[in-house]
Design a protein around this motif. Structure first.
Motif, PDB file in Angstrom:
ATOM      1  N   GLN A   1       2.844  -4.411   3.476  1.00 55.20           N
ATOM      2  CA  GLN A   1       3.992  -3.566   3.144  1.00 55.20           C
ATOM      3  C   GLN A   1       3.472  -2.150   2.881  1.00 55.20           C
ATOM      4  N   VAL A   2       3.895  -1.196   3.691  1.00 57.30           N
ATOM      5  CA  VAL A   2       3.345   0.163   3.623  1.00 57.30           C
ATOM      6  C   VAL A   2       4.448   1.166   3.323  1.00 57.30           C
ATOM      7  N   THR A   3       4.143   2.095   2.416  1.00 60.59           N
ATOM      8  CA  THR A   3       5.073   3.159   2.055  1.00 60.59           C
ATOM      9  C   THR A   3       4.277   4.451   1.933  1.00 60.59           C
ATOM     10  N   SER A   4       4.944   5.576   2.123  1.00 60.63           N
ATOM     11  CA  SER A   4       4.307   6.872   1.852  1.00 60.63           C
ATOM     12  C   SER A   4       5.288   7.734   1.072  1.00 60.63           C
ATOM     13  N   ALA A   5       4.727   8.678   0.320  1.00 61.21           N
ATOM     14  CA  ALA A   5       5.570   9.565  -0.487  1.00 61.21           C
ATOM     15  C   ALA A   5       4.789  10.832  -0.800  1.00 61.21           C
ATOM     16  N   GLY A   6       5.507  11.836  -1.334  1.00 57.75           N
ATOM     17  CA  GLY A   6       4.870  13.106  -1.666  1.00 57.75           C
ATOM     18  C   GLY A   6       5.245  13.570  -3.055  1.00 57.75           C
ATOM     19  N   SER A   7       4.324  14.324  -3.680  1.00 55.72           N
ATOM     20  CA  SER A   7       4.618  14.878  -5.005  1.00 55.72           C
ATOM     21  C   SER A   7       5.613  16.029  -4.904  1.00 55.72           C
ATOM     22  N   HIS A   8       5.614  16.745  -3.773  1.00 53.43           N
ATOM     23  CA  HIS A   8       6.573  17.821  -3.508  1.00 53.43           C
ATOM     24  C   HIS A   8       6.982  17.722  -2.037  1.00 53.43           C
ATOM     25  N   PRO A   9       7.825  16.765  -1.705  1.00 50.09           N
ATOM     26  CA  PRO A   9       8.115  16.483  -0.293  1.00 50.09           C
ATOM     27  C   PRO A   9       8.767  17.653   0.438  1.00 50.09           C
ATOM     28  N   ALA A  10       8.381  17.793   1.691  1.00 53.68           N
ATOM     29  CA  ALA A  10       8.967  18.797   2.572  1.00 53.68           C
ATOM     30  C   ALA A  10      10.354  18.341   3.025  1.00 53.68           C
TER      31      ALA A  10
ATOM     32  N   ARG B   1       5.540  -1.436  -7.937  1.00 51.92           N
ATOM     33  CA  ARG B   1       4.124  -1.719  -8.139  1.00 51.92           C
ATOM     34  C   ARG B   1       3.447  -1.879  -6.779  1.00 51.92           C
ATOM     35  N   PHE B   2       2.257  -1.282  -6.675  1.00 47.81           N
ATOM     36  CA  PHE B   2       1.510  -1.323  -5.424  1.00 47.81           C
ATOM     37  C   PHE B   2       0.117  -1.890  -5.681  1.00 47.81           C
ATOM     38  N   ASP B   3      -0.398  -2.622  -4.700  1.00 54.91           N
ATOM     39  CA  ASP B   3      -1.761  -3.134  -4.805  1.00 54.91           C
ATOM     40  C   ASP B   3      -2.773  -2.016  -4.588  1.00 54.91           C
TER      41      ASP B   3
ATOM     42  N   VAL C   1       0.853  -1.187   0.000  1.00 57.56           N
ATOM     43  CA  VAL C   1       0.000   0.000   0.000  1.00 57.56           C
ATOM     44  C   VAL C   1       0.887   1.235   0.000  1.00 57.56           C
ATOM     45  N   LEU C   2       0.553   2.199  -0.862  1.00 60.89           N
ATOM     46  CA  LEU C   2       1.255   3.478  -0.919  1.00 60.89           C
ATOM     47  C   LEU C   2       0.289   4.595  -0.573  1.00 60.89           C
ATOM     48  N   PHE C   3       0.662   5.409   0.422  1.00 60.44           N
ATOM     49  CA  PHE C   3      -0.098   6.608   0.776  1.00 60.44           C
ATOM     50  C   PHE C   3       0.615   7.819   0.182  1.00 60.44           C
ATOM     51  N   VAL C   4      -0.172   8.736  -0.403  1.00 57.15           N
ATOM     52  CA  VAL C   4       0.411   9.894  -1.086  1.00 57.15           C
ATOM     53  C   VAL C   4      -0.264  11.177  -0.630  1.00 57.15           C
ATOM     54  N   CYS C   5       0.539  12.195  -0.306  1.00 56.90           N
ATOM     55  CA  CYS C   5       0.040  13.562  -0.172  1.00 56.90           C
ATOM     56  C   CYS C   5       1.109  14.477  -0.783  1.00 56.90           C
ATOM     57  N   THR C   6       0.945  15.762  -0.681  1.00 51.96           N
ATOM     58  CA  THR C   6       1.880  16.666  -1.354  1.00 51.96           C
ATOM     59  C   THR C   6       3.249  16.669  -0.680  1.00 51.96           C
ATOM     60  N   GLY C   7       3.287  17.003   0.608  1.00 55.01           N
ATOM     61  CA  GLY C   7       4.573  17.184   1.277  1.00 55.01           C
ATOM     62  C   GLY C   7       5.137  15.956   1.943  1.00 55.01           C
ATOM     63  N   ASN C   8       4.319  14.883   2.110  1.00 57.21           N
ATOM     64  CA  ASN C   8       4.750  13.670   2.814  1.00 57.21           C
ATOM     65  C   ASN C   8       5.344  14.016   4.185  1.00 57.21           C
ATOM     66  N   SER C   9       4.715  15.015   4.823  1.00 57.05           N
ATOM     67  CA  SER C   9       5.204  15.419   6.141  1.00 57.05           C
ATOM     68  C   SER C   9       4.156  15.277   7.232  1.00 57.05           C
ATOM     69  N   ALA C  10       2.885  15.038   6.849  1.00 51.66           N
ATOM     70  CA  ALA C  10       1.829  14.961   7.865  1.00 51.66           C
ATOM     71  C   ALA C  10       0.875  13.803   7.584  1.00 51.66           C
ATOM     72  N   ARG C  11      -0.042  13.990   6.631  1.00 49.35           N
ATOM     73  CA  ARG C  11      -1.105  12.999   6.439  1.00 49.35           C
ATOM     74  C   ARG C  11      -0.596  11.640   5.988  1.00 49.35           C
ATOM     75  N   SER C  12       0.224  11.600   4.936  1.00 49.05           N
ATOM     76  CA  SER C  12       0.642  10.286   4.422  1.00 49.05           C
ATOM     77  C   SER C  12       1.580   9.542   5.376  1.00 49.05           C
ATOM     78  N   PRO C  13       2.546  10.189   6.044  1.00 51.12           N
ATOM     79  CA  PRO C  13       3.335   9.429   7.012  1.00 51.12           C
ATOM     80  C   PRO C  13       2.523   8.975   8.221  1.00 51.12           C
ATOM     81  N   ILE C  14       1.495   9.758   8.607  1.00 56.86           N
ATOM     82  CA  ILE C  14       0.610   9.307   9.682  1.00 56.86           C
ATOM     83  C   ILE C  14      -0.126   8.048   9.237  1.00 56.86           C
ATOM     84  N   ALA C  15      -0.657   8.066   8.011  1.00 60.28           N
ATOM     85  CA  ALA C  15      -1.366   6.890   7.494  1.00 60.28           C
ATOM     86  C   ALA C  15      -0.432   5.693   7.382  1.00 60.28           C
TER      87      ALA C  15
END
Length: 256
Positions: free
Chosen positions: A139-148, A182-184, A112-126
């Motif tokens: 298997q969990v990962t998070s990332a941002g389109s414009h990471p802080a 690749r993510f499910d 599972v991949l969680f995505v938000c803009t900065g990868n500094s709050a919502r997606s790392p919390i998830a």
């Protein structure tokens, strides 16, 4: 013998309409805009809007303005309220029908991949909360389109204080670093990140959770921290309802 009321519980009257049931089923998977719901159910926009208003009046659905485009609104299903209403409806028929949702049991091996803009709050919390609730089975990962440059200080604090999770050493990750992975499931938590459209294969399930950015609160530090607590609680609830979905998901076959 004591018969129940001849009037069905309010939840059943609301959910029993075919179109409203379709809307509830769609919103149970992802936050969506009116035009997306119109396309999914194949009904005129004025009819969809009318039934959405009934669901909102019944307290099952809420709407929030898109932080990407203020003219749009995302509709969100309150699954906690639905769970309580279903339990109450069951109890109205027979007391034994009231009960908590059982845990999903063993989960299939999924990514599972969680995505938000900065990868500094919502997606790392998830990311942290799914890893915690799934007990390492996913298997969990998070990332941002414009990471802080770093995680928000309240992200680190709220996860430590309320969930016992230490992410102090974690750093935001750019989506580009996951090219070729690749993510499910890919789950966006930010309206802007959803519009960017993180790349995914045909077999990836794309979901969206329209969660306001807690870092935009500009009041006192205490008020900002309380906002992060509410955001983490919202995400934790969403993940609790995601687990049963993951439990019945057939994992993709890994290509040799």
């Amino acid at each position: 013998m004591v018969l129940p009321s001849r009037t069905a519980p309010a939840f059943l009257r609301l959910a029993g309409h075919p179109l409203r049931w379709q809307l509830l089923a769609a919103l149970a998977q992802s936050d969506l805009r009116v035009r997306e719901l119109v396309a999914l159910v194949g009904q005129p926009q004025n009819l969809v809007s009318y039934h959405l208003r009934l669901l909102r009046d019944g307290g099952l659905v809420t709407a929030t303005r898109s932080s990407f485009d203020g003219r749009d609104s995302y509709y969100h299903l309150d699954l906690d309220r639905c769970a309580r209403a279903l339990a109450d409806s069951g109890a109205a028929l027979h007391p034994a029908l009231r009960g908590d949702t059982p845990p999903p049991g063993r989960l299939p091996h999924l990514s599972v991949l969680f995505v938000c803009t900065g990868n500094s709050a919502r997606s790392p919390i998830a990311e942290a909360l799914l890893r915690r609730q799934a007990a390492g089975q996913v298997q969990v990962t998070s990332a941002g389109s414009h990471p802080a440059p770093r995680l928000h200080r309240h992200t680190v604090r709220v996860l430590a204080d309320h969930f016992g999770v230490d992410v102090a050493a974690q750093r935001p990750r750019h989506l580009d670093t996951l090219t070729g992975h690749r993510f499910d499931y890919v789950i966006t938590l930010c309206d802007k990140a959803r519009e960017v459209g993180p790349g995914a294969s045909d077999r990836t399930r794309l979901l969206h959770w329209s969660v306001p950015d807690p870092a935009t609160v500009s009041d006192s530090a205490a008020a900002g921290y309380r906002t992060f607590i509410r955001t983490a609680a919202d995400i934790d609830t969403r993940i609790r309802y995601l687990l049963p979905v993951l439990a019945v998901t057939y994992p993709r076959k890994v290509q040799p």
